[in-house]
Enzyme design. Sequence first.
Site, PDB file in Angstrom:
ATOM      1  N   GLY A   1      27.751   9.588  32.450  1.00  0.00           N
ATOM      2  CA  GLY A   1      28.037   9.077  31.120  1.00  0.00           C
ATOM      3  C   GLY A   1      28.989   7.902  31.219  1.00  0.00           C
ATOM      4  O   GLY A   1      29.538   7.611  32.289  1.00  0.00           O
TER       5      GLY A   1
ATOM      6  N   GLU B   1      34.676  11.003  42.038  1.00  0.00           N
ATOM      7  CA  GLU B   1      34.528   9.621  42.478  1.00  0.00           C
ATOM      8  C   GLU B   1      35.893   8.944  42.582  1.00  0.00           C
ATOM      9  O   GLU B   1      36.835   9.280  41.875  1.00  0.00           O
ATOM     10  CB  GLU B   1      33.622   8.829  41.535  1.00  0.00           C
ATOM     11  CG  GLU B   1      34.182   8.565  40.164  1.00  0.00           C
ATOM     12  CD  GLU B   1      33.278   7.639  39.359  1.00  0.00           C
ATOM     13  OE1 GLU B   1      32.570   6.825  39.963  1.00  0.00           O
ATOM     14  OE2 GLU B   1      33.293   7.744  38.131  1.00  0.00           O
TER      15      GLU B   1
ATOM     16  N   ASP C   1      31.356  14.375  39.605  1.00  0.00           N
ATOM     17  CA  ASP C   1      31.569  13.693  38.327  1.00  0.00           C
ATOM     18  C   ASP C   1      30.872  12.335  38.289  1.00  0.00           C
ATOM     19  O   ASP C   1      31.248  11.457  37.524  1.00  0.00           O
ATOM     20  CB  ASP C   1      33.062  13.566  38.000  1.00  0.00           C
ATOM     21  CG  ASP C   1      33.826  12.657  38.959  1.00  0.00           C
ATOM     22  OD1 ASP C   1      33.223  12.187  39.953  1.00  0.00           O
ATOM     23  OD2 ASP C   1      35.023  12.420  38.711  1.00  0.00           O
TER      24      ASP C   1
ATOM     25  N   ARG D   1      39.011   8.045  23.655  1.00  0.00           N
ATOM     26  CA  ARG D   1      39.280   8.839  24.858  1.00  0.00           C
ATOM     27  C   ARG D   1      39.867   7.988  25.979  1.00  0.00           C
ATOM     28  O   ARG D   1      40.713   8.454  26.746  1.00  0.00           O
ATOM     29  CB  ARG D   1      37.999   9.550  25.302  1.00  0.00           C
ATOM     30  CG  ARG D   1      37.600  10.631  24.313  1.00  0.00           C
ATOM     31  CD  ARG D   1      36.399  11.437  24.739  1.00  0.00           C
ATOM     32  NE  ARG D   1      36.085  12.437  23.726  1.00  0.00           N
ATOM     33  CZ  ARG D   1      35.051  13.255  23.789  1.00  0.00           C
ATOM     34  NH1 ARG D   1      34.222  13.195  24.824  1.00  0.00           N
ATOM     35  NH2 ARG D   1      34.828  14.137  22.827  1.00  0.00           N
TER      36      ARG D   1
ATOM     37  N   GLU E   1      42.385   0.223  32.593  1.00  0.00           N
ATOM     38  CA  GLU E   1      41.293   0.268  31.622  1.00  0.00           C
ATOM     39  C   GLU E   1      41.662  -0.328  30.271  1.00  0.00           C
ATOM     40  O   GLU E   1      40.808  -0.434  29.384  1.00  0.00           O
ATOM     41  CB  GLU E   1      40.821   1.712  31.422  1.00  0.00           C
ATOM     42  CG  GLU E   1      40.172   2.299  32.652  1.00  0.00           C
ATOM     43  CD  GLU E   1      39.755   3.750  32.487  1.00  0.00           C
ATOM     44  OE1 GLU E   1      39.004   4.260  33.329  1.00  0.00           O
ATOM     45  OE2 GLU E   1      40.194   4.380  31.500  1.00  0.00           O
TER      46      GLU E   1
END
Length: 214
Positions: free
Chosen positions: A11, A35, A86, A138, A147
């Site tokens: 996702g 990962e 994941d 999130r 990020e």
Amino acid sequence: MSGVPFIAIEGPIGIGKTSLAKKLSVHYDFHLLKEIVEENPFLGKFYDDIDEWSFQTEMFFLCNRFKQLEDIEKKFLNQDKAAVADYHISKNMIFAKRTLQPDKFEKYEQIYHILTRDMPVPNMMIYLHASLDTILERIQMRGRDIEQNIKASYLAQLAQDYEDYMNEFEILHPDIPVIRIDGDKIDFVKHQHDLDGIIEQVDKQLQSFRAMRR
């Protein structure tokens, strides 16, 4: 395909892949494969200037994921030990198609196919998806510095790329069940009953998997 359960969770960025992988790993006592993300030395530069740093970023991810899967096959799957990851290594092509210039993508694709030719294939996929608002919320909640510069437009396109990829995945791999989880409606981190619902779906697929191998 592995003879023991090997679950991959996929996702968009920030959707909760690692959180779910950890919970399933604990519940089933499966080995957890995570990962490598923040260790990528090019990632911060990539989010600042995608065109300039995309090839270095994608190559780092590809080589590390290749090594991880090689290790997981030798140390766990070949020893009849189940695992949950994941990520699925084919996600690399989602990002590469979106970020690399045509000449570099051609080189990257050649390397990708050479490295992944004999890699273990998951026998179950869990696909987490959600609206852009939920994804942004999130990402903000988990607070990774690298990020914070991700553009909303990039995330929106990435979410659509994932949707297209998973639709194609189900056509190309009809033997690999895909469990789709709507992140706008389900929060398995905050609500135990949401997690229980996912586990119930995974249980059904594991029962089918084990029945086929008797």
